[in-house]
Design a protein around this motif. Structure first.
Motif, short mmCIF file in Angstrom:
data_model
loop_
_atom_site.label_atom_id
_atom_site.label_comp_id
_atom_site.label_asym_id
_atom_site.label_seq_id
_atom_site.Cartn_x
_atom_site.Cartn_y
_atom_site.Cartn_z
N UNK A 116 0.83 -1.19 0.00
CA UNK A 116 0.00 0.00 0.00
C UNK A 116 0.87 1.26 0.00
N UNK A 117 0.35 2.33 -0.55
CA UNK A 117 1.05 3.60 -0.50
C UNK A 117 0.03 4.72 -0.30
N UNK A 118 0.57 5.94 -0.19
CA UNK A 118 -0.30 7.09 0.03
C UNK A 118 -0.54 7.34 1.51
N UNK A 119 -1.44 8.26 1.81
CA UNK A 119 -1.72 8.66 3.18
C UNK A 119 -2.78 7.77 3.81
N UNK A 120 -2.56 7.44 5.09
CA UNK A 120 -3.53 6.64 5.84
C UNK A 120 -4.76 7.50 6.08
N UNK B 112 -0.36 -2.02 12.58
CA UNK B 112 -1.36 -2.37 11.56
C UNK B 112 -0.93 -1.95 10.17
N UNK B 113 0.13 -1.11 10.06
CA UNK B 113 0.53 -0.55 8.78
C UNK B 113 1.98 -0.85 8.39
N UNK C 3 5.19 2.55 1.02
CA UNK C 3 4.73 3.86 0.57
C UNK C 3 3.74 4.54 1.48
N UNK C 4 3.32 3.89 2.59
CA UNK C 4 2.32 4.48 3.47
C UNK C 4 2.93 5.58 4.34
#
Length: 666
Positions: free
Chosen positions: A213-217, A228-229, A234-235
């Motif tokens: 996964x990437x981008x903002x949580x 959990x992340x 990319x997160x």
């Protein structure tokens, strides 16, 4: 007084009528429940037929109902008030298909769990079960993208567990839109894209760690624990480090102009190079290397790369090493170097290196990293290497780093954090043995000839013998010997990789994917010995000679049938033909006798009966005696011993091979 009598009498008869009605209702309920239970039994037995390895379900029998009051009579069946409520088919080594259409007929089914089994393929069509409240599918071999509508209409579903599979693609929108979700676990898969903003406001358990996964949580999910992340390069955003600030609006136009200009220049340069390359007489349409015998599987989805034969995965091609470890930049972690004859560099230098994704294999992702102004290395990021503590991990890796042998891939450095393990080794330009055996070849890039294959197997045997001498304390000095873990240098000298990792790899994961755990002894007794590596060597020899990939290596879990050894055995015993040898070896008539000798060695090494199987010492001695040319006969093998890959009968495959002459092979 008479009035009182009539009142008492009326009340008496009224109570009697109520009691009789109550009795009738109970009888009807029992009859309905009994009828329903009998119908459920038929449905469950139909469902069972779609499964494999159902020994754990042996007590499913129509002679007794699945449920009696609050008691369950059938293993794996959950009951509530005498009615089937759910299926809990966990830890049963089940395989096959999950017949959703049969389960659809169980009107009272509300929960299903098939965790810790060996189911494969795409996620079943569980959206047909619209009344389902919980679905547990973790710890299987499910794979592939999940359709966006996979959870459509499941408005009462509140628990979805899909962790520890090989799912890919984006999180389906229908899952994110479920209104009553309480638990969602997606960790240890290959999901990518952004983490969606889940509609449910009651999420209590949520985990998407170790994906892509990437981008903002999303803000709503920022209250979850950082664990959990983790493992998503990319997160960013709370509870992980904040995302980088966006470019100031005043300079945005200028930046866009620069980016567009640079992109156009790069595009024109690439077009020019491609046109030049395609016009070159050295380049042809057949140059592209593709997989021939390797089938798609959750842990071995390799496509042989055009440039150097390394495995590559299309969905991850754009994910470079810097992105994969960017969330670790603030850790100030140090690389620990294992050799003094390699250029040293810092972790930041590694993160800034020009990186290319090579693949995502059994243990994690691999990257080709070119250090600025320096050499090129391979960085392996291990996701399943938490079986021991930090000190024990470092002790073993440092010991492996001290190993020196021309047929071992040197370990250069490592990086250890609780949730991040990197092991760095030399980059081998010529690729893996698997890519040369199973790739499509052209006249200017032919298949491996016999002399080259003999050289490779001798080097493999020497490297394995060295591991046996230097690591006597390990029951599996290698543990993962297969053609994709044999790299070839510029002189086609073999280099063993991924060796001696068994003590470090999480036991459950190792038993699912590592070559040693496909062996007959582990299939039968859940045990491995030092002869298990010999079995892997035997399978590798048969693969080199026949050009056929061992199909059981592509499956999660125990090895099952070693199809390659069985096939060779059947050909030798019943329908001998020289066509069993890979025709791309281009061997001359005078080489056939030596090829037969190596075939016999391979069969002795992968003997099903461990007691009859050769020791590594015997195998290495016989391999070293082989020559490129056949200048002696076959009489130098021990007599009085019989071979059968599966001990199917008293017929001796060894004797059958011994009777084959060089003339028959040609």
């Amino acid at each position: 007084m008479l009035a009182n009598y009539h009142k008492i009498s009326t009340k008496f008869w009224l109570n009697k009528v109520v009691f009789l009605v109550w009795i009738i209702i109970i009888i009807l309920q029992v009859e309905i429940s009994s009828s329903s239970s009998a119908e459920d039994a038929k449905i469950l037995l139909k469902f069972k037929k779609s499964l494999l390895n159902t020994n754990a379900l042996n007590n499913w029998d129509t002679s007794i109902p699945p449920c009696t009051n609050r008691t369950r009579n059938w293993v794996g069946v959950l009951c509530k008030k005498g009615t089937l409520f759910g299926l809990q088919l966990e830890n049963m080594n089940l395989k096959g298909n999950i017949d959703i259409n049969s389960l659809l007929q169980l009107s009272s089914l509300r929960t299903i769990s098939v965790m810790n089994n060996s189911f494969e393929g795409p996620l079943p069509e569980i959206n047909k079960l619209t009344r389902l409240r919980s679905a547990y599918f973790s710890y299987n071999n499910f794979s592939g993208d999940i359709n966006d509508d996979a959870f459509e209409g499941m408005v009462v579903l509140n628990k979805v567990h899909l962790a520890n599979n090989s799912f890919t693609g984006n999180v389906p929108k229908s899952l994110a839109n479920l209104p009553k979700l309480l638990e969602v676990t997606l960790e240890n898969n290959e999901f990518y894209g952004v983490v969606p903003n889940f509609k449910s406001t009651g999420l209590k358990l949520f985990n998407v760690s170790n994906n892509y996964f990437d981008g903002q949580i999303p803000r709503f999910l920022s209250n979850m624990n950082s664990s959990a992340y983790l493992g998503n390069p990319g997160l960013c955003g709370h509870p992980l480090p904040q995302c980088k600030q966006s470019i100031h609006k005043n300079s945005l136009s200028m930046v866009l102009i620069i980016v567009i200009t640079v992109a156009l220049l790069l595009f024109m340069t690439v077009i020019f190079i491609l046109l030049t390359k395609y016009r070159s007489p050295k380049y042809g349409a057949g140059k592209k290397i593709t997989a021939r015998d390797i089938e798609t599987a959750p842990h071995e989805k390799a496509k042989l790369k055009q440039s150097n034969g390394h495995d590559t995965y299309p969905n991850n091609q754009a994910r470079a090493l810097e992105r994969a470890t960017s969330y670790k930049k603030s850790d100030n972690g140090k690389l620990c170097f294992l050799r003094n004859d390699r250029q040293k560099f810092e972790m930041q230098d590694l993160l800034k290196a020009s990186a290319e994704v090579l693949g995502s294999g059994s243990f994690g992702s691999s990257y080709k990293a070119a250090i600025m102004g320096g050499p090129t290395f391979v960085v392996k990021r291990f996701r399943q290497m938490n079986n021991v503590g930090k000190e024990e991990f470092q002790e073993l890796i440092r010991k492996l780093g001290r190993l020196r042998h021309p047929n071992l891939l040197p370990l250069v450095a490592f990086f250890h954090k609780r949730d991040e393990k990197l092991i760095i080794s030399d980059f081998v330009e010529n690729g893996s043995l698997a890519s040369h055996l199973h790739g499509r070849h052209t006249p200017d890039q032919p298949g491996l000839r016999w002399s080259m294959r003999l050289k490779i197997i001798k080097g493999v045997a020497r490297g394995l013998a060295y591991l046996y001498r230097e690591l006597p304390e390990l029951s599996l000095p290698h543990g993962h010997l297969k053609s994709s873990n044999v790299l070839l240098d510029e002189k086609f000298e073999p280099l063993l990789s991924d060796y001696a990792f068994v003590p470090l790899i999480n036991k459950e994961h190792g038993e699912q994917v590592m070559a040693a755990y496909k062996s007959p002894e582990f299939t039968q007794t859940n045990a491995v010995t030092k002869k298990t590596d010999v079995w892997c060597l035997g399978i590798l020899i048969l693969e080199i000679l026949t050009g056929k990939f061992p199909a059981n290596y592509l499956k999660h879990g125990k090895g099952g049938n070693d199809e390659l050894a069985i096939w060779v055995d059947s050909v030798v015993k019943e329908e001998w033909s020289s066509e069993m040898f890979d025709m791309e070896m281009r061997a001359s008539r005078s080489c056939k006798g030596e090829m037969l000798k190596l075939l016999k060695i391979g069969m002795w090494c992968c003997e099903w009966n461990e007691d009859k199987r050769w020791s590594l010492r015997d195998a290495v001695e016989k391999i070293e005696e082989l020559k490129e040319m056949d200048d002696d006969n076959l009489a130098d093998f021990p007599s009085g011993r019989s071979y059968s890959a599966r001990s199917f009968s008293s017929d001796s495959s060894y004797s059958r091979i011994a009777s084959i002459t060089t003339e028959q092979v040609v």
